[in-house]
Design a protein around this motif. Structure first.
Motif, PDB file in Angstrom:
ATOM      1  N   ALA A  42       0.883  -1.073   0.021  1.00 39.10           N
ATOM      2  CA  ALA A  42       0.164   0.071  -0.107  1.00 39.10           C
ATOM      3  C   ALA A  42       0.830   1.209   0.080  1.00 39.10           C
ATOM      4  O   ALA A  42       0.385   2.208  -0.832  1.00 39.10           O
ATOM      5  CB  ALA A  42      -0.893  -0.146   1.204  1.00 39.10           C
ATOM      6  N   TYR A  43       1.953   1.046   0.718  1.00 38.08           N
ATOM      7  CA  TYR A  43       3.065   2.285   0.917  1.00 38.08           C
ATOM      8  C   TYR A  43       3.452   2.549  -0.621  1.00 38.08           C
ATOM      9  O   TYR A  43       3.396   3.803  -1.214  1.00 38.08           O
ATOM     10  CB  TYR A  43       4.096   2.084   1.701  1.00 38.08           C
ATOM     11  N   GLY A  44       3.505   1.503  -1.354  1.00 42.07           N
ATOM     12  CA  GLY A  44       4.022   1.427  -2.789  1.00 42.07           C
ATOM     13  C   GLY A  44       3.205   2.124  -3.695  1.00 42.07           C
ATOM     14  O   GLY A  44       3.334   2.934  -4.593  1.00 42.07           O
ATOM     15  N   VAL A  45       2.033   1.559  -3.444  1.00 51.35           N
ATOM     16  CA  VAL A  45       0.789   2.255  -4.146  1.00 51.35           C
ATOM     17  C   VAL A  45       0.609   3.851  -4.065  1.00 51.35           C
ATOM     18  O   VAL A  45       0.387   4.358  -5.028  1.00 51.35           O
ATOM     19  CB  VAL A  45      -0.713   1.647  -4.091  1.00 51.35           C
ATOM     20  N   LEU A  55       0.633   6.750  -6.677  1.00 51.33           N
ATOM     21  CA  LEU A  55      -0.512   7.858  -7.009  1.00 51.33           C
ATOM     22  C   LEU A  55      -0.053   9.266  -6.831  1.00 51.33           C
ATOM     23  O   LEU A  55      -0.709  10.124  -7.447  1.00 51.33           O
ATOM     24  CB  LEU A  55      -1.625   7.487  -5.655  1.00 51.33           C
ATOM     25  N   ALA A  56       1.103   9.288  -5.816  1.00 45.04           N
ATOM     26  CA  ALA A  56       1.554  10.821  -5.697  1.00 45.04           C
ATOM     27  C   ALA A  56       2.288  11.042  -6.997  1.00 45.04           C
ATOM     28  O   ALA A  56       2.201  12.310  -7.218  1.00 45.04           O
ATOM     29  CB  ALA A  56       2.626  10.441  -4.647  1.00 45.04           C
ATOM     30  N   ALA A  57       2.606  10.262  -7.872  1.00 48.40           N
ATOM     31  CA  ALA A  57       3.417  10.522  -9.307  1.00 48.40           C
ATOM     32  C   ALA A  57       2.031  10.934 -10.175  1.00 48.40           C
ATOM     33  O   ALA A  57       2.155  11.769 -10.673  1.00 48.40           O
ATOM     34  CB  ALA A  57       3.927   9.412  -9.889  1.00 48.40           C
ATOM     35  N   GLY A  81      -5.878  14.955  -4.498  1.00 51.21           N
ATOM     36  CA  GLY A  81      -5.729  13.486  -4.887  1.00 51.21           C
ATOM     37  C   GLY A  81      -4.224  13.125  -4.284  1.00 51.21           C
ATOM     38  O   GLY A  81      -3.810  11.958  -3.762  1.00 51.21           O
ATOM     39  N   HIS A  82      -3.136  14.228  -4.208  1.00 46.25           N
ATOM     40  CA  HIS A  82      -2.176  14.082  -3.595  1.00 46.25           C
ATOM     41  C   HIS A  82      -1.991  13.773  -2.108  1.00 46.25           C
ATOM     42  O   HIS A  82      -1.672  12.850  -1.532  1.00 46.25           O
ATOM     43  CB  HIS A  82      -0.765  15.068  -3.761  1.00 46.25           C
ATOM     44  N   PHE A  83      -2.990  14.553  -1.453  1.00 47.04           N
ATOM     45  CA  PHE A  83      -3.075  14.247   0.015  1.00 47.04           C
ATOM     46  C   PHE A  83      -3.738  12.604   0.326  1.00 47.04           C
ATOM     47  O   PHE A  83      -3.341  12.236   1.034  1.00 47.04           O
ATOM     48  CB  PHE A  83      -4.216  15.221   0.397  1.00 47.04           C
ATOM     49  N   VAL A  84      -4.559  12.474  -0.683  1.00 48.80           N
ATOM     50  CA  VAL A  84      -5.154  11.280  -0.565  1.00 48.80           C
ATOM     51  C   VAL A  84      -4.091   9.894  -0.676  1.00 48.80           C
ATOM     52  O   VAL A  84      -3.999   9.135   0.019  1.00 48.80           O
ATOM     53  CB  VAL A  84      -6.385  10.746  -1.634  1.00 48.80           C
ATOM     54  N   ALA A  85      -3.370  10.252  -1.811  1.00 50.78           N
ATOM     55  CA  ALA A  85      -2.247   9.097  -2.080  1.00 50.78           C
ATOM     56  C   ALA A  85      -1.618   9.092  -0.920  1.00 50.78           C
ATOM     57  O   ALA A  85      -0.949   8.167  -0.403  1.00 50.78           O
ATOM     58  CB  ALA A  85      -1.564   9.721  -3.131  1.00 50.78           C
ATOM     59  N   GLY A 134      -0.549   5.746   1.366  1.00 47.95           N
ATOM     60  CA  GLY A 134       0.954   5.451   1.539  1.00 47.95           C
ATOM     61  C   GLY A 134       1.387   5.487   2.935  1.00 47.95           C
ATOM     62  O   GLY A 134       1.810   4.417   3.453  1.00 47.95           O
ATOM     63  N   PHE A 135       1.294   6.532   3.638  1.00 47.40           N
ATOM     64  CA  PHE A 135       1.862   6.627   4.874  1.00 47.40           C
ATOM     65  C   PHE A 135       1.027   5.899   6.078  1.00 47.40           C
ATOM     66  O   PHE A 135       1.762   5.266   7.019  1.00 47.40           O
ATOM     67  CB  PHE A 135       1.960   8.206   5.426  1.00 47.40           C
ATOM     68  N   THR A 136      -0.286   5.643   5.840  1.00 42.74           N
ATOM     69  CA  THR A 136      -1.090   4.850   6.629  1.00 42.74           C
ATOM     70  C   THR A 136      -0.613   3.513   6.352  1.00 42.74           C
ATOM     71  O   THR A 136      -0.354   2.570   7.616  1.00 42.74           O
ATOM     72  CB  THR A 136      -2.553   5.037   6.417  1.00 42.74           C
ATOM     73  N   GLY A 137      -0.309   3.165   5.316  1.00 43.88           N
ATOM     74  CA  GLY A 137       0.211   1.524   4.885  1.00 43.88           C
ATOM     75  C   GLY A 137       1.597   1.320   5.660  1.00 43.88           C
ATOM     76  O   GLY A 137       1.859   0.239   6.176  1.00 43.88           O
TER      77      GLY A 137
END
Length: 220
Positions: free
Chosen positions: A100-103, A107-109, A136-140, A144-147
């Motif tokens: 999920a961190y990788g995803v 998404l940040a890209a 969208g970046h905030f959601v990404a 990632g960070f929660t993961g």
């Protein structure tokens, strides 16, 4: 012929697993080197005021975008390796959470952060507009960070279940510090102390991924 074939069959998965885990060793140092290299050379970028995500803006912003993509792919590869390597408690969820961190990085890209706090050069110092891509970046980042935080805590439980208390403490401390830094970033309104703390947390998080991949790589 039969013996040779069996030997090859036994060797191939082992090499593949070690390669996947090696991705976790490379991801963090590569990401950090590219981030800090840009921080030192991009006009107007101040590491005490600007998080790494802002580097995706401006003409050379493609470098940070590529950095997100490569780090995301390597993190997902490491997650696949961990899924094969981890046995026992946490064997399913820890790799999924690292994935999920990788995803989140991928998404940040796709959704770059909005310009802010005077970066890129020419942006007003008080500019803080949030666009659709910025949301969208905030959601990404949240994904990632929660993961990553959850992965640290799940792996802490895994290590405790196997009697490896040192690794359990290391994983717990990393997860808790990262959580504190992330919350501080969200609440800190761009204060230098929160930006710096979050940058340190990113390095700690990448170091933890590298460490657990190295740990499991040694036993494969």
């Amino acid at each position: 012929m039969t013996t040779t074939s069996a030997s090859a069959a036994n060797t191939t998965p082992r090499v593949t697993l070690r390669t996947l885990l090696a991705a976790g060793l490379v991801a963090g140092p590569l990401y950090t080197a590219v981030w800090l290299g840009q921080a030192a050379t991009r006009e107007g970028f101040d590491i005490t005021r600007h998080p790494a995500s802002l580097l995706a803006n401006g003409g050379p912003g493609w470098i940070q975008t590529a950095n997100f993509v490569i780090a995301g792919i390597l993190s997902i590869a490491a997650a696949v390796g961990l899924r094969r390597a981890i046995v026992g408690r946490g064997s399913r969820w820890a790799p999924r959470l690292v994935g999920a961190y990788g995803v989140g990085l991928l998404l940040a890209a796709i959704f770059p952060a909005d310009p802010a706090a005077g970066f890129p050069a020419g942006t007003p110092a008080d500019y803080a507009e949030i666009s659709t891509r910025g949301m969208g970046h905030f959601v990404a980042g949240s994904i990632g960070f929660t993961g990553l935080i959850a992965a640290c805590l799940v792996m802490a439980a895994h290590y405790r279940s196997t009697g490896r208390t040192g690794w359990a403490r290391y994983s717990t401390v990393t997860g808790v510090l990262f959580l504190g830094a992330f919350v501080g970033l969200m609440a800190g309104a761009g204060k230098p102390v929160t930006i710096i703390a979050f940058g340190v947390a990113i390095v700690l998080g990448w170091s933890w991924i590298a460490a657990i991949c190295a740990d499991h790589r040694r036993t494969t």
